[in-house]
Design an enzyme around this catalytic site. Sequence first.
Site, PDB file in Angstrom:
ATOM      1  N   SER A   1       0.824  -1.214   0.000  1.00 18.48           N
ATOM      2  CA  SER A   1       0.000   0.000   0.000  1.00 18.48           C
ATOM      3  C   SER A   1       0.858   1.264   0.000  1.00 18.48           C
ATOM      4  CB  SER A   1      -0.919   0.025   1.222  1.00 18.48           C
ATOM      5  OG  SER A   1      -1.662  -1.164   1.302  1.00 18.48           O
TER       6      SER A   1
HETATM    7  N1  SAM Z   1      -0.562  -4.434   4.216  1.00 23.64           N
HETATM    8  C1  SAM Z   1       0.113  -4.837   3.035  1.00 23.64           C
HETATM    9  C2  SAM Z   1       1.501  -4.275   2.934  1.00 23.64           C
HETATM   10  O1  SAM Z   1       1.869  -3.438   3.772  1.00 23.64           O
HETATM   11  O2  SAM Z   1       2.213  -4.693   1.999  1.00 23.64           O
HETATM   12  C3  SAM Z   1      -0.658  -4.567   1.778  1.00 23.64           C
HETATM   13  C4  SAM Z   1      -1.707  -5.551   1.571  1.00 23.64           C
HETATM   14  S1  SAM Z   1      -2.351  -5.753  -0.047  1.00 23.64           S
HETATM   15  C5  SAM Z   1      -2.999  -4.164  -0.433  1.00 23.64           C
HETATM   16  C6  SAM Z   1      -3.787  -6.723   0.407  1.00 23.64           C
HETATM   17  C7  SAM Z   1      -3.482  -8.159   0.782  1.00 23.64           C
HETATM   18  O3  SAM Z   1      -4.677  -8.754   1.277  1.00 23.64           O
HETATM   19  C8  SAM Z   1      -3.047  -9.022  -0.390  1.00 23.64           C
HETATM   20  O4  SAM Z   1      -1.782  -9.551  -0.127  1.00 23.64           O
HETATM   21  C9  SAM Z   1      -4.121 -10.107  -0.471  1.00 23.64           C
HETATM   22  O5  SAM Z   1      -3.612 -11.377  -0.858  1.00 23.64           O
HETATM   23  C10 SAM Z   1      -4.636 -10.130   0.955  1.00 23.64           C
HETATM   24  N2  SAM Z   1      -5.966 -10.706   1.160  1.00 23.64           N
HETATM   25  C11 SAM Z   1      -7.092 -10.563   0.415  1.00 23.64           C
HETATM   26  N3  SAM Z   1      -8.113 -11.240   0.982  1.00 23.64           N
HETATM   27  C12 SAM Z   1      -7.622 -11.812   2.128  1.00 23.64           C
HETATM   28  C13 SAM Z   1      -8.181 -12.625   3.161  1.00 23.64           C
HETATM   29  N4  SAM Z   1      -9.474 -13.002   3.178  1.00 23.64           N
HETATM   30  N5  SAM Z   1      -7.377 -13.024   4.173  1.00 23.64           N
HETATM   31  C14 SAM Z   1      -6.070 -12.679   4.196  1.00 23.64           C
HETATM   32  N6  SAM Z   1      -5.478 -11.918   3.252  1.00 23.64           N
HETATM   33  C15 SAM Z   1      -6.240 -11.485   2.244  1.00 23.64           C
END
Ligand code: SAM
Length: 223
Positions: A62
């Site tokens: 992000s």
């Molecule tokens: N916080 C992260 C960082 O600092 O890099 C950015 C996260 S990215 C925008 C969103 C993440 O949410 C992705 O890696 C995706 O695979 C994960 N995701 C989506 N649905 C999810 C779920 N139900 N449980 C866990 N992770 C999930």
Amino acid sequence: MLDLSRERRRMVDVHLSRRGIHDREILAAMREVPREVFVGPGYEEFAYEDGPLPIAEGQTISQPYIVAFMLEMAEVGPGDQVLEVGTGSGYAAAVMSRIVDHVYTIERHAPLAEDARRRFQRLGYGNIEVRIGDGTKGWPEAAPFDAIVVAASGPGAPLALQQQLDVGGRLVIPVGDDPDEQRLLKVTRTGASTYSEEDFGGVRFVPLIGEQGWREESRPATV
Ligand code: SAM
């Protein structure tokens, strides 16, 4: 290793402080955590521009301003137990770990979770636990949480996550079915079965896929 500490301080000053992030703990943590360690290979030189960047599995790390904004909304502070859904690269969890007591973070893609775990070890951040799985169900054994931060956008605030908040606890989550813009919601648990809700405006996130999120085949397209 590349020394980008000047760029890091500049990013915090220009993109965070001057744009209204005031929480001193968050600013200090973002001056400390090397974002270049968390971006995909080849993107290190862009680590201190204020934008999202690609990581493995078609996901993103992000934008720094959004990370800071969500943590400020979630009012993370010393002593807190925090849950993050969507570990991704691990950057936001790393920032939180410099402020709070303990971070629990869940990622559905095993390779991302494993890379994040390795980064935490390499940096010596020992108060973060990573789990592979569906974060929409939360982490019941570690509940209640003072704050829950969801880094992917769902159709609504999952009930399981609301129920795992302590009274006074805050859940921050992007919601909405428009792939181009979702609303950033803050849900505060005000009593045993009462919650209040605030809307902090438009954001754009990858979809939250899971039992209390989107089903993979029904998710809105991400561009
Ligand atoms: N916080 C992260 C960082 O600092 O890099 C950015 C996260 S990215 C925008 C969103 C993440 O949410 C992705 O890696 C995706 O695979 C994960 N995701 C989506 N649905 C999810 C779920 N139900 N449980 C866990 N992770 C999930």
